[in-house]
Design a protein around this motif. Structure first.
Motif, PDB file in Angstrom:
ATOM      1  N   TYR A 190      38.968  45.070  42.157  1.00 37.13           N
ATOM      2  CA  TYR A 190      39.831  45.927  41.333  1.00 37.13           C
ATOM      3  C   TYR A 190      40.040  45.323  39.949  1.00 37.13           C
ATOM      4  O   TYR A 190      39.994  46.028  38.930  1.00 37.13           O
ATOM      5  N   ARG A 191      40.243  44.029  39.898  1.00 39.08           N
ATOM      6  CA  ARG A 191      40.532  43.358  38.620  1.00 39.08           C
ATOM      7  C   ARG A 191      39.390  43.489  37.625  1.00 39.08           C
ATOM      8  O   ARG A 191      39.610  43.740  36.434  1.00 39.08           O
ATOM      9  N   VAL A 192      38.153  43.315  38.082  1.00 41.03           N
ATOM     10  CA  VAL A 192      37.027  43.270  37.138  1.00 41.03           C
ATOM     11  C   VAL A 192      36.493  44.650  36.773  1.00 41.03           C
ATOM     12  O   VAL A 192      35.640  44.760  35.879  1.00 41.03           O
ATOM     13  N   LEU A 193      36.989  45.704  37.424  1.00 40.05           N
ATOM     14  CA  LEU A 193      36.533  47.050  37.110  1.00 40.05           C
ATOM     15  C   LEU A 193      37.341  47.672  35.982  1.00 40.05           C
ATOM     16  O   LEU A 193      38.552  47.492  35.898  1.00 40.05           O
ATOM     17  N   ARG A 194      36.647  48.435  35.138  1.00 40.69           N
ATOM     18  CA  ARG A 194      37.320  49.185  34.095  1.00 40.69           C
ATOM     19  C   ARG A 194      37.989  50.417  34.702  1.00 40.69           C
ATOM     20  O   ARG A 194      37.538  50.944  35.726  1.00 40.69           O
TER      21      ARG A 194
END
Length: 253
Positions: free
Chosen positions: A159-163
């Motif tokens: 979730y963190r690394v997705l735009r």
């Protein structure tokens, strides 16, 4: 940090949580060179169909619009190569895997396909990714998340690394619910796959672990709740081949 005495499963065995990653690494160091061949033998080639369904769901742009894919636990590059073939010139994939032997196989395969500029390979841990926040347009993980000791951390990192507006896709073995098929599947898994692993790779124990790990993975509805708990929206899944595998989807909105 691990809490003293905290355990997790390694196949059907309970092991200290901090030991699982090393044990999993040993499995994939052992099978890396024959990994894709064994996938064909174990699935009768069906893994190719399942992966194509995943790429169809990913639907990378066929234009020169930039599109960055993070493919986690994808060391041999299979998903990224398929995505690159389906995508346009703006596509780029980063394969992140914790196992150096699997990555070595992937790099060799990328060179043979002349995909070195479209696909790169990074050694890293799914539970603690070395990438900036909101830096990818899609995240894929195929037959890898059940080997992660702390699945909740891996999902949070996804979730963190997705735009915003990007998609999480996970292809994983699931729970066979078709009457009759479940018994055939269990017989094949436990009586055929480990001896086949011994014959092809010289290693039956690693494949014994792999079939046991499938049985320990959460049922689709439980895993879907874990994806939601990580922050994803519009979470769904579809079962394939009578429930042998499931394709899970979530969106970062």
């Amino acid at each position: 940090m691990d809490r003293p005495g905290e355990t997790t499963h390694f196949g059907f065995k309970d092991v200290p949580l901090g030991d699982k990653q090393t044990l999993v690494n040993d499995v994939f160091h052992s099978v890396a060179s024959r990994y894709d061949l064994m996938n064909d033998l174990m699935s009768g080639g069906l893994h190719r169909v399942w992966k194509d369904i995943m790429i169809n769901a990913l639907d990378p742009p066929r234009s020169d619009r930039p599109f960055a894919l993070l493919d986690v636990a994808g060391g041999t590059g299979d998903i990224s190569f398929r995505a690159a073939k389906a995508a346009g010139p703006g596509f780029h994939a980063t394969v992140c895997d914790i196992n150096s032997d699997m990555l070595a196989v992937g790099r060799e395969r990328a060179a043979k396909r002349h995909l070195e500029t479209q696909v790169d390979f990074v050694e890293g841990n799914a539970e603690s990714l070395g990438f900036a926040d909101r830096s990818f347009d899609a995240y894929t993980i195929a037959f890898g998340i059940r080997n992660v000791p702390r699945i909740d951390l891996a999902l949070s990192e996804a979730y963190r690394v997705l735009r915003p507006g990007s998609r999480f896709l996970c292809l994983e073995f699931s729970t066979v619910e078709m009457p009759g098929l479940d018994k055939i599947y269990d017989l094949f898994s436990f009586k055929v796959i480990p001896p086949l692993g011994r014959m092809v790779t010289g290693d039956a124990e690693s494949y014994q672990y792999l079939v046991e790990s499938i049985r320990k993975f959460p049922k689709p509805n439980v895993f879907a709740d874990m994806i939601r708990d990580a922050g994803f929206s519009r979470v769904s899944w579809q079962t394939l081949s009578g429930g042998i595998v499931a394709l899970h989807s979530g969106w970062r909105l």
